[in-house]
Design an enzyme around this catalytic site. Structure first.
Site, PDB file in Angstrom:
ATOM      1  N   ILE A   1       4.474  -6.129  -1.772  1.00  0.00           N
ATOM      2  CA  ILE A   1       3.190  -6.712  -1.392  1.00  0.00           C
ATOM      3  C   ILE A   1       3.420  -8.167  -0.992  1.00  0.00           C
ATOM      4  O   ILE A   1       2.990  -8.612   0.071  1.00  0.00           O
ATOM      5  CB  ILE A   1       2.182  -6.656  -2.572  1.00  0.00           C
ATOM      6  CG1 ILE A   1       1.941  -5.222  -3.027  1.00  0.00           C
ATOM      7  CG2 ILE A   1       0.899  -7.407  -2.243  1.00  0.00           C
ATOM      8  CD1 ILE A   1       0.938  -4.445  -2.236  1.00  0.00           C
TER       9      ILE A   1
ATOM     10  N   GLU B   1      15.252   8.259  -4.277  1.00  0.00           N
ATOM     11  CA  GLU B   1      14.342   9.178  -4.976  1.00  0.00           C
ATOM     12  C   GLU B   1      13.609  10.117  -4.046  1.00  0.00           C
ATOM     13  O   GLU B   1      13.269  11.216  -4.427  1.00  0.00           O
ATOM     14  CB  GLU B   1      13.369   8.448  -5.892  1.00  0.00           C
ATOM     15  CG  GLU B   1      12.795   7.179  -5.350  1.00  0.00           C
ATOM     16  CD  GLU B   1      11.728   6.603  -6.249  1.00  0.00           C
ATOM     17  OE1 GLU B   1      12.077   6.073  -7.306  1.00  0.00           O
ATOM     18  OE2 GLU B   1      10.554   6.677  -5.885  1.00  0.00           O
TER      19      GLU B   1
ATOM     20  N   VAL C   1       9.358   4.296  -0.081  1.00  0.00           N
ATOM     21  CA  VAL C   1       8.457   5.114   0.718  1.00  0.00           C
ATOM     22  C   VAL C   1       7.731   4.239   1.736  1.00  0.00           C
ATOM     23  O   VAL C   1       7.742   3.020   1.637  1.00  0.00           O
ATOM     24  CB  VAL C   1       7.418   5.821  -0.174  1.00  0.00           C
ATOM     25  CG1 VAL C   1       8.060   6.983  -0.884  1.00  0.00           C
ATOM     26  CG2 VAL C   1       6.788   4.859  -1.160  1.00  0.00           C
TER      27      VAL C   1
HETATM   28  O1  0RQ Z   1      -3.116  -1.704   3.165  1.00  0.00           O
HETATM   29  O2  0RQ Z   1      -3.370   0.643   3.740  1.00  0.00           O
HETATM   30  O3  0RQ Z   1      -5.363  -0.821   3.409  1.00  0.00           O
HETATM   31  O4  0RQ Z   1      -3.889  -1.128   5.416  1.00  0.00           O
HETATM   32  O5  0RQ Z   1      -0.823  -2.649   1.408  1.00  0.00           O
HETATM   33  O6  0RQ Z   1       1.197  -1.928   3.228  1.00  0.00           O
HETATM   34  O7  0RQ Z   1       2.463  -2.971   5.077  1.00  0.00           O
HETATM   35  O8  0RQ Z   1       1.694  -0.542   5.293  1.00  0.00           O
HETATM   36  O9  0RQ Z   1       3.570  -1.260   3.750  1.00  0.00           O
HETATM   37  O10 0RQ Z   1       3.419   1.257   3.306  1.00  0.00           O
HETATM   38  O11 0RQ Z   1       5.538  -0.108   2.989  1.00  0.00           O
HETATM   39  O12 0RQ Z   1       3.606  -0.348   1.417  1.00  0.00           O
HETATM   40  C1  0RQ Z   1       4.403  -2.449  -1.520  1.00  0.00           C
HETATM   41  C2  0RQ Z   1       2.409  -1.028  -1.146  1.00  0.00           C
HETATM   42  C3  0RQ Z   1       4.031  -1.481   0.715  1.00  0.00           C
HETATM   43  C4  0RQ Z   1       4.708   0.019  -1.145  1.00  0.00           C
HETATM   44  C5  0RQ Z   1       3.883  -1.238  -0.789  1.00  0.00           C
HETATM   45  C6  0RQ Z   1      -1.500  -3.734   2.030  1.00  0.00           C
HETATM   46  C7  0RQ Z   1      -1.474  -3.401   3.507  1.00  0.00           C
HETATM   47  C8  0RQ Z   1      -1.747  -1.912   3.460  1.00  0.00           C
HETATM   48  C9  0RQ Z   1       0.443  -0.947   2.585  1.00  0.00           C
HETATM   49  P1  0RQ Z   1      -4.008  -0.677   4.002  1.00  0.00           P
HETATM   50  P2  0RQ Z   1       2.201  -1.657   4.438  1.00  0.00           P
HETATM   51  P3  0RQ Z   1       4.076  -0.006   2.904  1.00  0.00           P
HETATM   52  C10 0RQ Z   1      10.294   4.212  -4.036  1.00  0.00           C
HETATM   53  C11 0RQ Z   1       9.998   2.785  -4.296  1.00  0.00           C
HETATM   54  C12 0RQ Z   1       5.921   0.083  -4.784  1.00  0.00           C
HETATM   55  C13 0RQ Z   1       6.646   1.365  -5.140  1.00  0.00           C
HETATM   56  C14 0RQ Z   1       8.041   1.409  -4.605  1.00  0.00           C
HETATM   57  C15 0RQ Z   1       4.709   0.324  -2.634  1.00  0.00           C
HETATM   58  C16 0RQ Z   1      -0.955  -1.486   2.231  1.00  0.00           C
HETATM   59  O13 0RQ Z   1       6.022  -0.171  -0.719  1.00  0.00           O
HETATM   60  O14 0RQ Z   1       3.791   0.917  -3.151  1.00  0.00           O
HETATM   61  O15 0RQ Z   1       8.586   0.455  -4.082  1.00  0.00           O
HETATM   62  N1  0RQ Z   1       5.779  -0.092  -3.355  1.00  0.00           N
HETATM   63  N2  0RQ Z   1       8.649   2.557  -4.755  1.00  0.00           N
HETATM   64  O16 0RQ Z   1      -2.461  -4.107   4.203  1.00  0.00           O
HETATM   65  C17 0RQ Z   1      -2.892  -7.580   0.434  1.00  0.00           C
HETATM   66  C18 0RQ Z   1      -0.693  -8.308   0.653  1.00  0.00           C
HETATM   67  C19 0RQ Z   1      -0.342  -7.040   1.175  1.00  0.00           C
HETATM   68  C20 0RQ Z   1      -1.356  -6.090   1.273  1.00  0.00           C
HETATM   69  C21 0RQ Z   1       0.514  -5.213   1.952  1.00  0.00           C
HETATM   70  N3  0RQ Z   1       0.224  -9.281   0.513  1.00  0.00           N
HETATM   71  N4  0RQ Z   1      -1.963  -8.523   0.291  1.00  0.00           N
HETATM   72  N5  0RQ Z   1      -2.630  -6.348   0.911  1.00  0.00           N
HETATM   73  N6  0RQ Z   1      -0.784  -4.976   1.764  1.00  0.00           N
HETATM   74  N7  0RQ Z   1       0.812  -6.481   1.610  1.00  0.00           N
HETATM   75  C22 0RQ Z   1       9.145   5.214  -3.916  1.00  0.00           C
HETATM   76  C23 0RQ Z   1       8.491   5.651  -5.212  1.00  0.00           C
HETATM   77  O17 0RQ Z   1       8.585   4.981  -6.187  1.00  0.00           O
HETATM   78  C24 0RQ Z   1       7.743   6.889  -5.303  1.00  0.00           C
END
Ligand code: 0RQ
Length: 504
Positions: free
Chosen positions: A363, A293, A269
């Protein structure tokens, strides 16, 4: 809405959301429908939250455990968390209020692989399903249920619950009818048999959910849209990430390691996943398939253009504009979209058999290829592992994507050691940032570190990573996966103390 409730026996159970919420006992395990903001109950959770707030005002406590498919919406997670009404939540959430309560330590959260939940419930590991609250798109005269915009764990919830509350949502498109494939052939060990899916669009079940009428204690008509959050248009960073993925896939086809039509794709997502899908639309591919999914905007565009021939998922998760277009013509997609229970859409056996190309956000990754998908600075939950582990461990290729930095460069997404591990080095094939792509297949830990630092790290952090790796190589206790134990998590510690991972 009465048109949507053809069964006379169930029409007799129609009541208000308030009355239905009144039937949920204190302390119950409440299993709700809903997956990535689709197909969650719209009215009963809010009414339950109001009951909870009233109970608190009267000096009482009314809390429940909430189980779902995956993330829901402000009307469900948000409302119940705001009312401090959730004792324990599982298996995935992405709600800001819920996240705040979990990280404040006032709500318990069990973050579970999405494919595992149904079997855990059948095995009795989580206790009884006291009550299920499930949104459907309609009820047929014979009492069969037409599923809504997600299937999630609904089959298991209904099978295992003592009592069922149904919300019948007339906002959901009638064209969803026939799109679902609910498999009733699962069993527990030692009686399991193979899941008979050999192609991503195979249908192995029935298009409806079965529920004995005497289990149903309330039917609540609703007419409200799914959450339908928008997507950011792809920016430079996500376009670059997508570009690296497409170049890689094209090269794999050229080298004979992937067929012309690739293998079924799974896409996570979020905005970056959506950008990769948008990139696929511009690429040379046609007639692809998806075994994933969630079907989000990017995937629907691919179905429309023919880049994608078929897609299997457990939920639809569109932006407000796209959902209108989809709902108006949902029936046209019935032969190309299959919506399954999440234990099947994410099933390790099927993911392995089909050879899925798994692409998920992260992350952070460390130089050795361990991936953290869930925690900020090792302790603060963001969302949850979701289905990423189901696909990453069992896929043909496991790809993880992220910008190389977060928070305006104050955080490096490539670190010496991940502060939490969701996907071990053994489950990760490819790491991609806007800087480039590291192909870790067949490499030892030391070789992987060179690739990740050279191709994925941001130039601002690359020298410090190289310095760490070289010093670790020179003096670590072991030189197989060299680490400086007192320094490995110092980047995270520095961020927590000073607000940046950068050295002063
Ligand atoms: O924070 O919203 O406060 O700005 O995390 O990050 O870069 O917009 O990326 O929307 O693709 O999310 C891993 C969270 C990435 C997501 C994750 C902070 C960043 C931002 C979002 P803000 P981005 P995305 C199928 C597969 C696990 C579930 C999964 C996830 C927010 O992909 O939840 O994969 N994955 N499911 O600032 C601190 C870091 C960071 C960080 C990102 N290193 N340190 N903050 N952020 N990297 C779907 C389902 O299972 C349903």
């Amino acid at each position: 809405t009465p048109d949507r409730i053809a069964s006379a026996a169930l029409r007799a159970k129609v009541m208000s959301a308030e009355d239905a919420a009144g039937l949920i006992p204190v302390g119950a395990n409440v299993a709700m429908s809903g997956f990535t903001g689709a197909g969650y109950p719209k009215a009963v959770p809010g009414a339950l939250a109001r009951r909870m707030t009233a109970a608190t005002a009267a000096g009482e406590t009314l809390r429940v455990n909430v189980w779902t498919g995956a993330s829901t919406a402000p009307e469900l997670d948000g409302a119940l968390a705001e009312a401090d009404g959730i004792e324990l939540r599982l298996p995935y959430q992405s709600d800001p209020v819920t996240r705040k309560k979990i990280n404040a330590g006032t709500m318990e959260y069990l973050d579970t692989h999405l494919s595992h939940v149904a079997q855990m419930v059948w095995m009795g590991f989580l206790g009884a399903v006291d009550i299920a609250v499930v949104e459907v798109a309609g009820i047929d005269a014979d009492g069969r249920l037409v599923p809504s915009s997600s299937v999630g764990n609904n089959k298991t919830w209904i099978d295992r619950a003592d009592r069922v509350i149904l919300e019948v949502n007339s906002w959901q498109s009638e064209g969803l009818r026939g799109m679902h494939d609910v498999y009733y052939g699962t069993a527990l060990p030692p009686d399991r048999v193979p899941i008979p899916i050999t192609g991503p669009a195979d249908r192995i079940g029935v298009p409806h959910l079965e529920c004995p009428a005497d289990k149903v204690i309330a039917v609540v008509p609703t007419d409200a849209p799914d959450r339908n959050s928008g997507f950011a248009p792809p920016d430079t960073v996500s376009r670059r990430i997508a570009g690296h993925v497409l170049d890689f896939l094209t090269a794999e086809v050229r080298r004979g390691r992937l067929p012309d039509r690739l293998l079924p794709i799974q896409s996570g997502v979020g905005n970056i996943a959506n950008a990769v899908l948008a990139g696929l639309a511009e690429g040379p591919f046609a007639g692809l398939s998806a075994y994933t999914e969630v079907i989000q905007d990017g995937m629907l565009d691919l179905l429309d253009s023919g880049t994608l021939a078929t897609a299997s998922a457990t939920a639809l998760s569109f932006s407000p504009g796209t959902v209108q277009r989809f709902n108006a013509s949902a029936a046209d997609y019935r032969d190309r979209i299959v919506l399954r229970p999440q234990e099947i859409s994410n099933h390790p056996e099927v993911v392995r058999r089909l050879g899925v190309i798994a692409m998920n956000g992260m992350i952070e990754a460390d130089v050795y290829g361990n991936v953290n998908s869930t925690h900020l600075m090792g302790s603060r939950i963001q969302n949850g592992i979701g289905g990423s582990g189901d696909f990453a461990r069992n896929g043909y290729l496991s790809i993880f994507l992220s910008p190389s930095t977060a928070k305006d460069g104050a955080i490096s997404a490539i670190v010496p050691m991940v502060s939490h591990v969701d996907h071990t080095e053994h489950d990760v094939d490819i790491v991609v940032t806007e800087q480039g792509l590291a192909d870790l297949r067949g490499l030892s830990p030391k070789q992987r570190a060179e690739q990740v630092i050279a191709h994925c790290a941001h130039p601002d952090y690359r020298p410090a990573l190289r310095d760490y790796h070289e010093r670790a190589l020179a003096s670590a206790y072991g030189r197989h996966t060299p680490h400086l134990l007192t320094e490995a998590l110092s980047w995270h510690a520095r961020f927590v103390e000073t607000g940046t991972m950068r050295r002063p």
